[in-house]
Enzyme design. Structure first.
Site, short mmCIF file in Angstrom:
data_model
loop_
_atom_site.label_atom_id
_atom_site.label_comp_id
_atom_site.label_asym_id
_atom_site.label_seq_id
_atom_site.Cartn_x
_atom_site.Cartn_y
_atom_site.Cartn_z
N SER A 18 0.83 -1.21 0.00
CA SER A 18 0.00 0.00 0.00
C SER A 18 0.86 1.26 0.00
O SER A 18 1.68 1.48 0.90
CB SER A 18 -0.90 -0.03 1.25
OG SER A 18 -1.13 1.28 1.72
N1 LIG Z 1 -6.88 8.81 2.03
C1 LIG Z 1 -6.40 7.56 2.52
C2 LIG Z 1 -6.57 6.49 1.47
C3 LIG Z 1 -6.29 5.11 2.02
C4 LIG Z 1 -6.38 4.04 0.93
O1 LIG Z 1 -7.04 4.21 -0.11
N2 LIG Z 1 -5.70 2.93 1.20
C5 LIG Z 1 -5.69 1.82 0.26
C6 LIG Z 1 -4.30 1.23 0.16
S1 LIG Z 1 -3.11 2.40 -0.46
C7 LIG Z 1 -6.60 0.73 0.79
O2 LIG Z 1 -6.54 0.38 1.94
N3 LIG Z 1 -7.45 0.19 -0.10
C8 LIG Z 1 -8.33 -0.86 0.27
C9 LIG Z 1 -9.46 -1.00 -0.70
O3 LIG Z 1 -9.49 -0.26 -1.70
O4 LIG Z 1 -10.29 -1.87 -0.44
C10 LIG Z 1 -4.92 7.71 2.94
O5 LIG Z 1 -4.19 8.51 2.33
O6 LIG Z 1 -4.50 7.06 3.89
#
Ligand SMILES: N[C@@H](CCC(=O)N[C@@H](CS)C(=O)NCC(=O)O)C(=O)O
Length: 159
Positions: A18
């Site tokens: 991530s």
């Molecule tokens: N705005 C948040 C975004 C977090 C985010 O989108 N994380 C992704 C990984 S980079 C995630 O956990 N995605 C899980 C999904 O899409 O189900 C941040 O910057 O922390």
């Protein structure tokens, strides 16, 4: 490594691939802060488990827990670390250079990242086709970084 606060350790919920979690791990390491690492496997859907949703109702990593404080956005987490642990500052003092840093952070977190996160890529894979996921993600990343790479190259952000 410095301790976060006496007797307490920071906890980071993260997934190794991530990019949002990478940013927080980089900040923690630049500040030399010790933390407990709790892996959340996004490919196995662990971000949707009820116990994780209690920490972050949005169902994403990273999540930082610092005693009673729970934060679930990489930018907010990094700014919290910067305010609480001001040693090894992450930001320059010059207001223009600070603004360039905030701009790069904002472009990544609002213009690039949400347009190719796992849930959207899965949606594209299902609705448009599995072969469309990679070119879509690459086009978003390329477009977002075009301006940022130029800016970072032409305005050194280190004082
Ligand atoms: N705005 C948040 C975004 C977090 C985010 O989108 N994380 C992704 C990984 S980079 C995630 O956990 N995605 C899980 C999904 O899409 O189900 C941040 O910057 O922390």
């Amino acid at each position: 490594m410095a301790s976060a606060s006496v007797g307490k350790e920071l906890t980071l919920y993260s997934y190794w691939r991530s990019s949002c979690s990478h940013r927080v791990r980089i900040a923690l390491n630049l500040k030399g802060l010790k933390y407990e690492y709790k892996p959340v496997n996004l490919l196995k859907g662990e971000q949707s488990r009820p116990e994780f949703l209690q920490l972050n109702p949005v169902g994403c990593v990273p999540v930082l827990v610092d005693d009673h404080v729970v934060l679930y956005d990489s930018f907010a987490i990094i700014m919290y670390l910067e305010d609480k642990y001001p040693h090894n500052p992450l930001l320059p003092h010059d207001i223009y250079k600070r603004a360039i840093n905030f701009q790069a952070a904002s472009v990544v977190s609002s213009t690039i990242q949400p347009l190719h996160n796992l849930s959207l890529l899965n949606y594209i894979g299902e609705k448009v086709g599995p072969d469309e996921k990679l070119p879509w993600a690459q086009s978003i990343i390329r477009r977002g970084f075009k301006g940022e790479v130029w800016l970072i190259c032409s305005h050194c952000t280190i004082e």
